[in-house]
Design an enzyme around this catalytic site. Structure first.
Site, PDB file in Angstrom:
ATOM      1  N   GLU A  91       3.308   1.978  -3.342  1.00 26.59           N
ATOM      2  CA  GLU A  91       2.803   3.256  -3.834  1.00 26.59           C
ATOM      3  C   GLU A  91       1.793   3.082  -4.970  1.00 26.59           C
ATOM      4  O   GLU A  91       0.814   3.814  -5.056  1.00 26.59           O
ATOM      5  CB  GLU A  91       3.951   4.139  -4.309  1.00 26.59           C
ATOM      6  CG  GLU A  91       4.804   4.725  -3.203  1.00 26.59           C
ATOM      7  CD  GLU A  91       5.920   3.798  -2.738  1.00 26.59           C
ATOM      8  OE1 GLU A  91       5.862   2.587  -2.987  1.00 26.59           O
ATOM      9  OE2 GLU A  91       6.860   4.306  -2.109  1.00 26.59           O
ATOM     10  N   GLU A 116      12.469   2.949   0.955  1.00 24.45           N
ATOM     11  CA  GLU A 116      13.376   3.898   0.304  1.00 24.45           C
ATOM     12  C   GLU A 116      14.410   4.433   1.288  1.00 24.45           C
ATOM     13  O   GLU A 116      15.580   4.583   0.957  1.00 24.45           O
ATOM     14  CB  GLU A 116      12.576   5.032  -0.327  1.00 24.45           C
ATOM     15  CG  GLU A 116      11.718   4.555  -1.503  1.00 24.45           C
ATOM     16  CD  GLU A 116      10.737   5.602  -1.979  1.00 24.45           C
ATOM     17  OE1 GLU A 116       9.943   6.112  -1.151  1.00 24.45           O
ATOM     18  OE2 GLU A 116      10.756   5.933  -3.175  1.00 24.45           O
TER      19      GLU A 116
HETATM   20  N1  T1G Z   1       0.709   7.121   6.872  1.00 26.37           N
HETATM   21  C1  T1G Z   1      -0.077   7.506   7.911  1.00 26.37           C
HETATM   22  N2  T1G Z   1      -0.826   6.655   8.656  1.00 26.37           N
HETATM   23  C2  T1G Z   1      -0.769   5.355   8.325  1.00 26.37           C
HETATM   24  C3  T1G Z   1       0.030   4.868   7.258  1.00 26.37           C
HETATM   25  C4  T1G Z   1       0.792   5.819   6.523  1.00 26.37           C
HETATM   26  N3  T1G Z   1       1.581   5.459   5.508  1.00 26.37           N
HETATM   27  N4  T1G Z   1      -0.138   3.527   7.188  1.00 26.37           N
HETATM   28  C5  T1G Z   1      -0.997   3.203   8.165  1.00 26.37           C
HETATM   29  N5  T1G Z   1      -1.371   4.284   8.847  1.00 26.37           N
HETATM   30  C6  T1G Z   1      -2.305   4.333   9.984  1.00 26.37           C
HETATM   31  C7  T1G Z   1      -3.667   3.825   9.606  1.00 26.37           C
HETATM   32  O1  T1G Z   1      -4.421   4.870   9.010  1.00 26.37           O
HETATM   33  C8  T1G Z   1      -4.219   3.407  10.951  1.00 26.37           C
HETATM   34  O2  T1G Z   1      -4.578   4.592  11.626  1.00 26.37           O
HETATM   35  C9  T1G Z   1      -2.992   2.869  11.664  1.00 26.37           C
HETATM   36  O3  T1G Z   1      -1.854   3.434  10.980  1.00 26.37           O
HETATM   37  C10 T1G Z   1      -2.880   1.373  11.599  1.00 26.37           C
HETATM   38  O4  T1G Z   1      -2.976   1.038  10.200  1.00 26.37           O
HETATM   39  C11 T1G Z   1       7.607   8.678  -0.616  1.00 26.37           C
HETATM   40  C12 T1G Z   1       5.011   8.625  -1.036  1.00 26.37           C
HETATM   41  C13 T1G Z   1       1.581  -0.380   7.653  1.00 26.37           C
HETATM   42  C14 T1G Z   1       0.880  -2.615   6.790  1.00 26.37           C
HETATM   43  O5  T1G Z   1       1.131   2.454   1.517  1.00 26.37           O
HETATM   44  O6  T1G Z   1      -0.126  -0.943   4.448  1.00 26.37           O
HETATM   45  O7  T1G Z   1       5.617   6.090   1.103  1.00 26.37           O
HETATM   46  O8  T1G Z   1      -7.054   4.232  11.594  1.00 26.37           O
HETATM   47  O9  T1G Z   1      -5.006  -0.424  10.446  1.00 26.37           O
HETATM   48  O10 T1G Z   1      -3.384  -3.505   9.452  1.00 26.37           O
HETATM   49  O11 T1G Z   1       7.594   6.837  -2.048  1.00 26.37           O
HETATM   50  O12 T1G Z   1      -1.230   0.326   7.483  1.00 26.37           O
HETATM   51  O13 T1G Z   1      -5.705   3.570  13.601  1.00 26.37           O
HETATM   52  O14 T1G Z   1      -5.996   6.007  13.007  1.00 26.37           O
HETATM   53  O15 T1G Z   1      -3.556  -0.467   8.348  1.00 26.37           O
HETATM   54  O16 T1G Z   1      -1.394  -3.371  11.055  1.00 26.37           O
HETATM   55  C15 T1G Z   1       3.462   3.888   1.311  1.00 26.37           C
HETATM   56  C16 T1G Z   1       0.185   1.798   4.049  1.00 26.37           C
HETATM   57  C17 T1G Z   1       2.928   5.282   1.502  1.00 26.37           C
HETATM   58  C18 T1G Z   1       1.630   1.603   3.670  1.00 26.37           C
HETATM   59  C19 T1G Z   1      -0.092  -1.706   8.900  1.00 26.37           C
HETATM   60  N6  T1G Z   1       3.087   3.066   2.439  1.00 26.37           N
HETATM   61  N7  T1G Z   1      -0.112   1.161   5.316  1.00 26.37           N
HETATM   62  O17 T1G Z   1      -1.264  -2.445   8.731  1.00 26.37           O
HETATM   63  O18 T1G Z   1      -2.683  -1.375  10.537  1.00 26.37           O
HETATM   64  S1  T1G Z   1       3.306   6.281   0.120  1.00 26.37           S
HETATM   65  C20 T1G Z   1       1.910   2.422   2.453  1.00 26.37           C
HETATM   66  C21 T1G Z   1      -0.282  -0.189   5.382  1.00 26.37           C
HETATM   67  C22 T1G Z   1       4.979   6.507   0.198  1.00 26.37           C
HETATM   68  C23 T1G Z   1       7.066   7.291  -0.826  1.00 26.37           C
HETATM   69  C24 T1G Z   1       5.587   7.253  -0.930  1.00 26.37           C
HETATM   70  C25 T1G Z   1      -0.700  -0.714   6.724  1.00 26.37           C
HETATM   71  C26 T1G Z   1       0.454  -1.351   7.511  1.00 26.37           C
HETATM   72  P1  T1G Z   1      -5.918   4.608  12.517  1.00 26.37           P
HETATM   73  P2  T1G Z   1      -3.648  -0.337   9.820  1.00 26.37           P
HETATM   74  P3  T1G Z   1      -2.209  -2.775   9.981  1.00 26.37           P
END
Ligand code: T1G
Length: 648
Positions: free
Chosen positions: A123, A103
């Site tokens: 999301e 976004e």
């Molecule tokens: N926020 C905070 N921490 C996050 C995070 C996030 N969005 N995504 C990952 N982490 C942390 C995770 O907990 C872990 O921490 C570390 O990063 C490595 O993650 C407004 C509201 C990006 C593809 O859904 O898909 O945006 O355990 O082990 O396998 O419209 O993480 O080491 O302490 O998964 O290399 C939308 C979710 C949010 C993406 C990386 N975004 N993340 O994968 O590492 S909603 C998502 C992933 C949003 C807007 C809305 C994956 C990754 P720790 P990992 P990875």
């Protein structure tokens, strides 16, 4: 964490640095506003590049902030500021620009991506919808149909596809930030293309209706996909500001929903599963060459999984005929992947080139890991592992894919039992995400760490299980199947139970699944275990009666159902057989409501789950949830049976 503005001539470069994934935390959002204002106020700067440090562009809003009071500036406000900039802003995307990250990039006036970058609006996988303009800006660039599909599926979009659709403008050919600066220079003086100012292209309402209905069917009870698709369509009907406001309202509504709480539990659970006490900081061994013994249904799928993940694979079968059959099975899997569009023809050739076929075990002498998927019989495994011990290196990891045999018994046959691990794949192994990583008694910590690392590199979800009959998943499946079988004798019919579980969100009920897998496999196991069965325990006989009648499921044209026309149909013969069993047992049959069936199934699952936790077979309740969601079709948007029962 930092958001910095540096200058390269007349180009301002804003870099977000918020490890590990540049999540759009409050500090990042505030830092961005400051950097944007500074760049706007600097007369020497005529264009801006927005980039990220580390391994990825912004991967989304900070999920750790969910459930907390929102703190200004909110992400939509930051994105509006980017879009309103009088100076061109070019987003330089690498890694995964997901959710709020995508976004943010959409608010820029142009997007340039590294060749292997990915975009996405995941999301819906958290039970919400994009809340910072994703459903309103994306259709302005790619059209309603593509935007509905991307927002409702939550899937990844490659850089090439993003450019093809119009969501990104270019692929970097050299250094991403340097290319982004050159791109920004080109935009100086040109009319700014503000995404929000674009009109949503015309679309075919009838086609959109069909697409919307298909999204609803596929969601099987989950709310967010249809809500996301609906908001995309609303972008065509509303001016941007109204669309953004409506989108935000739906986002906030769903953020507080049970389904979102459940899906955020699953998101956190998947990350917890990788955290195993006792192996923190233990380095996994380096695995590049994998051996797969047995190229039947499971072995072929496992070999494809390893080849897909870039390992070199040696497939071994007992003789040339079996080897040729295995090779044909593997080639057929790839042909089907090409046919379904999952991979290109060229990728099929490239991946097949990673697989060697041999009818001699010595061909695996240089393998770093060898996994067997041969017939589940202890004598067969014993002979195999004893011979493998003499062929492979002492540090080669040996893995068994056994479903029901005791891996500790297998380990006792191996020279160096500390290197024998269970890697229990689920069929079809190249599709199902779950791998139960079975911790044998003598397992070395670095071998356990390697098992989890291999599962992750395969793109699968590794969940650690201790050793017991059926590990976590099959043990629980057996427990709740038993309750279903008892309900058949007490008055329910297969179609009642399947309908109840499908209504709960499972893709298929247990009897339809059983007909697909074949009734004979578990029949053989029940006959093997008959001598040791506890006679005081209730035993359901219907499955045996069906097998004795040669009804092994789809493969024999009939099992719990008939498949005469290829389609599943209720069979009066089965109803009669079940009623006869009830009569013989002196049971007065009664009807069951779906909610009663669900309650009984969930109670059986949770009861067995509690035993599994008490015995230390599973590390935590959320691991059990992940096994049922990723191995048995339990609907993720309910969080899991242990989550529902409040067992962490
Ligand atoms: N926020 C905070 N921490 C996050 C995070 C996030 N969005 N995504 C990952 N982490 C942390 C995770 O907990 C872990 O921490 C570390 O990063 C490595 O993650 C407004 C509201 C990006 C593809 O859904 O898909 O945006 O355990 O082990 O396998 O419209 O993480 O080491 O302490 O998964 O290399 C939308 C979710 C949010 C993406 C990386 N975004 N993340 O994968 O590492 S909603 C998502 C992933 C949003 C807007 C809305 C994956 C990754 P720790 P990992 P990875």
């Amino acid at each position: 964490m930092s958001v910095t503005l540096t200058r390269d001539g007349n180009i301002g470069v804003i870099v977000i640095d918020n490890a590990p994934v540049n999540a759009a935390s409050h500090a990042v959002r505030a830092g961005l506003m400051t950097a944007l204002a500074e760049a706007a106020a600097d007369p020497a700067l005529q264009a801006i590049v927005l980039a990220c440090a580390g391994r990825t562009f912004v991967a989304g809003a900070d999920v750790k902030e969910f459930g907390q009071p929102p703190r200004q500036p909110l992400l939509p406000e930051v994105i509006d500021a980017v879009e309103a900039s009088q100076k061109p802003v070019v987003a330089a995307v690498h890694g995964t620009a997901l959710g709020g990250g995508f976004e943010l990039a959409l608010g820029a006036h142009a997007r340039i991506a590294a060749p292997d970058a990915q975009f996405g609006l995941p999301e819906v996988k958290l039970g919400i919808i994009p809340g910072a303009g994703g459903t309103q800006r994306l259709p302005r660039l790619v059209g309603v149909a593509a935007a509905m599909e991307i927002a409702a599926s939550g899937r990844r979009v490659s850089a090439a596809e993003a450019v093809e659709l119009g969501a990104a403008d270019r692929i970097a050919t050299g250094d991403l930030v340097e290319d982004a600066k050159a791109f920004a220079r080109e935009l100086i003086g040109a009319e700014l293309r503000r995404t929000g100012d674009l009109a949503v292209p015309e679309f075919d309402p009838a086609e959109a209706d069909r697409q919307f209905a298909a999204i609803g069917r596929k969601a099987r009870g989950q709310l967010s996909p249809a809500r996301a698709a609906h908001m995309v369509r609303r972008a065509f009907e509303l001016p941007l500001a109204a669309g953004l406001a409506e989108e935000r309202a739906v986002f906030v509504e769903l953020l507080g929903s049970e389904q979102s709480l459940a899906l955020r539990h699953v998101f956190a659970a998947e990350r917890k599963a990788a955290k195993v006490p006792g192996i923190e900081g233990v380095e996994p061994r380096n695995i590049e060459a994998a051996g797969v013994v047995g190229a039947g249904l499971m072995g072929a799928g496992i070999a494809v999984s390893f080849a897909d993940a870039g390992f070199s694979v040696t497939v071994v079968e007992r003789d040339k005929a079996a080897l040729d059959a295995g090779r044909a099975r593997i080639e057929d899997i790839y042909r089907r992947m090409v046919k379904s569009g999952r991979i290109a023809e060229a990728a099929m050739g490239e991946r097949l080139s990673r697989i060697r076929f041999a009818d001699r075990r010595e061909a695996m002498a240089s393998c770093d890991l060898v996994i067997e998927a041969v017939f589940d019989d202890l004598a067969v495994k014993r002979e195999l592992f004893q011979s493998l011990s003499a062929i492979v290196r002492p540090d080669t990891i040996l893995a068994t894919n056994t479903s029901y045999l005791d891996p500790d018994a297998i380990a006792s046959m191996v020279r160096g039992p500390e290197r024998l691990i269970g890697l229990h794949f689920f069929s079809p192994a190249n599709v199902m995400r779950l791998v139960e990583v079975v911790r044998t008694a003598k397992l070395a910590p670095d071998v356990l760490a390697t098992g989890l690392a291999v599962a992750r590199r395969l793109g699968k979800l590794g969940v650690v299980s201790g050793v017991c009959e059926g590990f976590i998943g099959n043990r629980i499946f057996t427990a709740y199947r038993r309750q279903c079988d008892f309900m058949l004798e007490d008055g329910a019919l297969p179609q009642d139970i399947d309908a109840a579980l499908e209504g709960y969100g499972f893709p298929m009920g247990p009897y339809a699944v059983n007909d697909l897998a074949g009734l004979d496999i578990s029949w053989a196991r029940r006959k093997r275990n008959a001598a040791t069965r506890d006679p005081s325990e209730r035993y359901g006989v219907i499955a045996d009666r069906l097998c004795e009648a040669g009804r092994f499921g789809r493969k024999t044209g009939k099992g719990y159902y008939t498949y005469a026309s290829g389609e599943k149909a209720v069979d009066p013969e089965v109803t009669a057989l079940i009623e006869a069993v009830s009569r013989e047992a002196g049971i007065e049959r009664r009807s069951f409501t779906s909610s009663e069936i669900i309650k009984r199934v969930m109670a059986a699952i949770v009861e067995e789950g509690r035993k599994i936790l008490a015995e230390g077979i599973a590390l935590r309740g959320s691991d059990i949830d992940l096994v049922l969601i990723n191995g048995y079709g339990y609907p993720a948007w309910r969080g899991g049976p242990m989550f529902q029962a409040g067992v962490e």
